[in-house]
Design a protein around this motif. Structure first.
Motif, PDB file in Angstrom:
ATOM      1  N   ARG A  97      51.142  70.742 141.243  1.00  0.00           N
ATOM      2  CA  ARG A  97      50.903  70.465 142.657  1.00  0.00           C
ATOM      3  C   ARG A  97      50.361  71.668 143.427  1.00  0.00           C
ATOM      4  O   ARG A  97      49.597  71.505 144.357  1.00  0.00           O
ATOM      5  N   HIS A 130      49.913  65.465 138.534  1.00  0.00           N
ATOM      6  CA  HIS A 130      49.678  65.422 139.982  1.00  0.00           C
ATOM      7  C   HIS A 130      48.517  66.351 140.340  1.00  0.00           C
ATOM      8  O   HIS A 130      48.715  67.485 140.768  1.00  0.00           O
ATOM      9  N   ASP A 172      51.375  56.836 150.029  1.00  0.00           N
ATOM     10  CA  ASP A 172      50.479  57.841 150.625  1.00  0.00           C
ATOM     11  C   ASP A 172      49.068  57.668 150.059  1.00  0.00           C
ATOM     12  O   ASP A 172      48.847  56.881 149.134  1.00  0.00           O
ATOM     13  N   GLU A 174      47.220  59.429 148.153  1.00  0.00           N
ATOM     14  CA  GLU A 174      46.984  59.706 146.715  1.00  0.00           C
ATOM     15  C   GLU A 174      47.330  58.518 145.843  1.00  0.00           C
ATOM     16  O   GLU A 174      46.797  58.366 144.737  1.00  0.00           O
ATOM     17  N   LYS A 195      50.663  59.270 154.933  1.00  0.00           N
ATOM     18  CA  LYS A 195      51.882  60.116 154.968  1.00  0.00           C
ATOM     19  C   LYS A 195      51.532  61.504 155.483  1.00  0.00           C
ATOM     20  O   LYS A 195      50.493  62.053 155.117  1.00  0.00           O
ATOM     21  N   ARG A 197      53.431  65.195 155.426  1.00  0.00           N
ATOM     22  CA  ARG A 197      54.615  65.915 154.950  1.00  0.00           C
ATOM     23  C   ARG A 197      54.877  67.086 155.888  1.00  0.00           C
ATOM     24  O   ARG A 197      54.014  67.906 156.137  1.00  0.00           O
ATOM     25  N   ASP A 221      54.417  54.548 142.980  1.00  0.00           N
ATOM     26  CA  ASP A 221      53.973  55.935 143.156  1.00  0.00           C
ATOM     27  C   ASP A 221      54.061  56.666 141.816  1.00  0.00           C
ATOM     28  O   ASP A 221      54.652  56.153 140.860  1.00  0.00           O
ATOM     29  N   ASP A 222      53.468  57.869 141.775  1.00  0.00           N
ATOM     30  CA  ASP A 222      53.539  58.630 140.529  1.00  0.00           C
ATOM     31  C   ASP A 222      54.884  59.321 140.362  1.00  0.00           C
ATOM     32  O   ASP A 222      55.447  59.334 139.268  1.00  0.00           O
ATOM     33  N   SER A 225      60.586  62.581 143.747  1.00  0.00           N
ATOM     34  CA  SER A 225      61.246  63.877 143.588  1.00  0.00           C
ATOM     35  C   SER A 225      62.479  63.927 144.498  1.00  0.00           C
ATOM     36  O   SER A 225      63.578  63.573 144.068  1.00  0.00           O
ATOM     37  N   SER A 226      62.312  64.300 145.763  1.00  0.00           N
ATOM     38  CA  SER A 226      63.465  64.253 146.680  1.00  0.00           C
ATOM     39  C   SER A 226      63.795  62.814 147.072  1.00  0.00           C
ATOM     40  O   SER A 226      64.863  62.554 147.630  1.00  0.00           O
ATOM     41  N   GLY A 227      62.861  61.896 146.841  1.00  0.00           N
ATOM     42  CA  GLY A 227      63.064  60.499 147.218  1.00  0.00           C
ATOM     43  C   GLY A 227      62.764  60.217 148.684  1.00  0.00           C
ATOM     44  O   GLY A 227      62.812  59.070 149.128  1.00  0.00           O
ATOM     45  N   THR A 229      59.974  60.335 150.397  1.00  0.00           N
ATOM     46  CA  THR A 229      58.766  59.524 150.624  1.00  0.00           C
ATOM     47  C   THR A 229      59.107  58.039 150.478  1.00  0.00           C
ATOM     48  O   THR A 229      58.779  57.219 151.353  1.00  0.00           O
TER      49      THR A 229
HETATM   50  C1  R5P Z   1      52.957  63.116 146.544  1.00  0.00           C
HETATM   51  O1  R5P Z   1      51.791  63.144 146.849  1.00  0.00           O
HETATM   52  C2  R5P Z   1      53.470  62.300 145.410  1.00  0.00           C
HETATM   53  O2  R5P Z   1      52.624  61.256 145.061  1.00  0.00           O
HETATM   54  C3  R5P Z   1      54.833  61.779 145.735  1.00  0.00           C
HETATM   55  O3  R5P Z   1      54.732  60.847 146.793  1.00  0.00           O
HETATM   56  C4  R5P Z   1      55.762  62.894 146.117  1.00  0.00           C
HETATM   57  O4  R5P Z   1      55.738  63.890 145.140  1.00  0.00           O
HETATM   58  C5  R5P Z   1      57.144  62.386 146.309  1.00  0.00           C
HETATM   59  O5  R5P Z   1      57.957  63.442 146.708  1.00  0.00           O
HETATM   60  P1  R5P Z   1      59.357  63.181 147.370  1.00  0.00           P
HETATM   61  O6  R5P Z   1      60.092  62.210 146.490  1.00  0.00           O
HETATM   62  O7  R5P Z   1      60.002  64.544 147.367  1.00  0.00           O
HETATM   63  O8  R5P Z   1      59.131  62.665 148.746  1.00  0.00           O
END
Ligand code: R5P
Length: 298
Positions: A97, A130, A172, A174, A195, A197, A221-222, A225-227, A229
């Motif tokens: 990333r 990513h 988002d 992407e 989105k 951030r 989504d791909d 991570s923190s959830g 989004t």
């Molecule tokens: C970001 O562009 C990715 O596609 C995911 O949406 C992102 O990595 C999710 O991150 P998190 O779960 O921390 O919101």
């Protein structure tokens, strides 16, 4: 070339599925952790205390700081013990990333880790890396054989079985690539959010302008991570009248309290591929990985 697939015990199931799909012998790498956190690895040698000439290393790079060290130790010793060709199957590729310095002095991790992998391995297969500002994987990992697969087709099949009438939503901009693949193959209604951030655990989301009231929505989504989004998107979808919100992701990182956060937001089912071993795994990538790996085997 004699070939062997090597894996670590915490990825045994997915690694053995890939070995079976390719007709490869497989063996585990023993790992000992010393009290100070250093690792000792032990490779499975043949009767002549050597390794086969061609090794497939199955190692996803979630928990990246530790696993990159594993790869460093492993690749150096494997070549000393007779391996001439090392193929890395890393279903989740970390450090992709940070692909530019957003502030002066920031390390461009993608470039450094990409070069590290290219120096130690002869080929790489990964899933949904990513990549934002580079068009292809071998710009990030400079190898002639750097293969990118996607989890979207397999997740789309699962969604078509579980929620045939679903509206697919990408959280988002992407995610449009995965939404288009999945919607294109199964004809789902679909849309993509915008989105912004604001921080690691702070995002704002604008839903697409489309009818959502009474619809079953699947967020695709791909990475989770923190959830945050997915949680934020889910809250807004339910507020817009969606009858249910489920989640399908390629990479189930689910760091810290991510699962609790998305459940609290109202997410019902959570489905993921087995790129990262997680209780939500509902899709096996072995057939896709095998199709990419077989042509690279000598
Ligand atoms: C970001 O562009 C990715 O596609 C995911 O949406 C992102 O990595 C999710 O991150 P998190 O779960 O921390 O919101």
């Amino acid at each position: 070339m004699q070939s062997l697939l090597l894996y670590f015990d915490d990825e045994r199931a997915a690694a053995l599925r890939l070995a079976a799909a390719c007709g490869l012998a497989a063996a585990a790498i023993e790992r000992h952790r010393f009290p100070d956190d250093e690792l000792r690895l032990r490779l499975p040698l043949d009767g002549a205390a050597r390794l086969p000439e061609q090794l497939v290393i199955y190692r996803g790079l979630d928990h990246p700081n530790e696993r990159l060290v594993e790869l460093l130790l492993l690749a150096g010793e494997a070549r000393a013990l007779g391996a001439r060709r090392l193929l890395l199957v890393s279903p989740y590729l970390a450090y992709m990333r940070q692909d530019i310095a957003f502030n002066p002095g920031e390390v461009v991790s993608q470039r450094i880790i990409g070069r590290f992998l290219a120096e130690h391995f002869d080929a790489l297969i990964t899933v949904d890396p990513h990549l934002h500002r580079v068009a292809s994987l071998n710009e990030a990992v400079p190898l002639a054989d750097a293969v990118t697969l996607s989890g979207a087709p397999a997740l789309a099949e699962l969604i078509a079985r579980q929620r045939p009438q679903a509206v697919l939503i990408g959280p988002d901009a992407e995610s449009v690539q995965w939404i288009e693949v999945a919607a294109g193959s199964h004809g789902f209604a679909h849309g993509v959010c915008q989105k912004v951030r604001h921080g690691d655990r702070d995002v704002s989301i604008e839903l697409p302008d489309m009818p959502l009231a009474g619809r079953q929505v699947v967020l695709l989504d791909d990475i989770a991570s923190s959830g945050r989004t997915l949680a934020q998107a889910c809250r807004q979808l339910l507020a817009a009248g969606a009858s249910s919100v489920d989640v399908a992701v390629t990479h189930a990182l689910f760091a810290g309290d991510a699962l609790e956060t998305i459940r609290a937001a109202g997410v019902d089912q959570v489905w993921s591929t087995d790129c990262i071993a997680h209780p939500s795994n509902a899709v096996h990538m072995a057939p896709y990985l095998a199709a990419a790996l077989k042509p690279l085997l000598r």
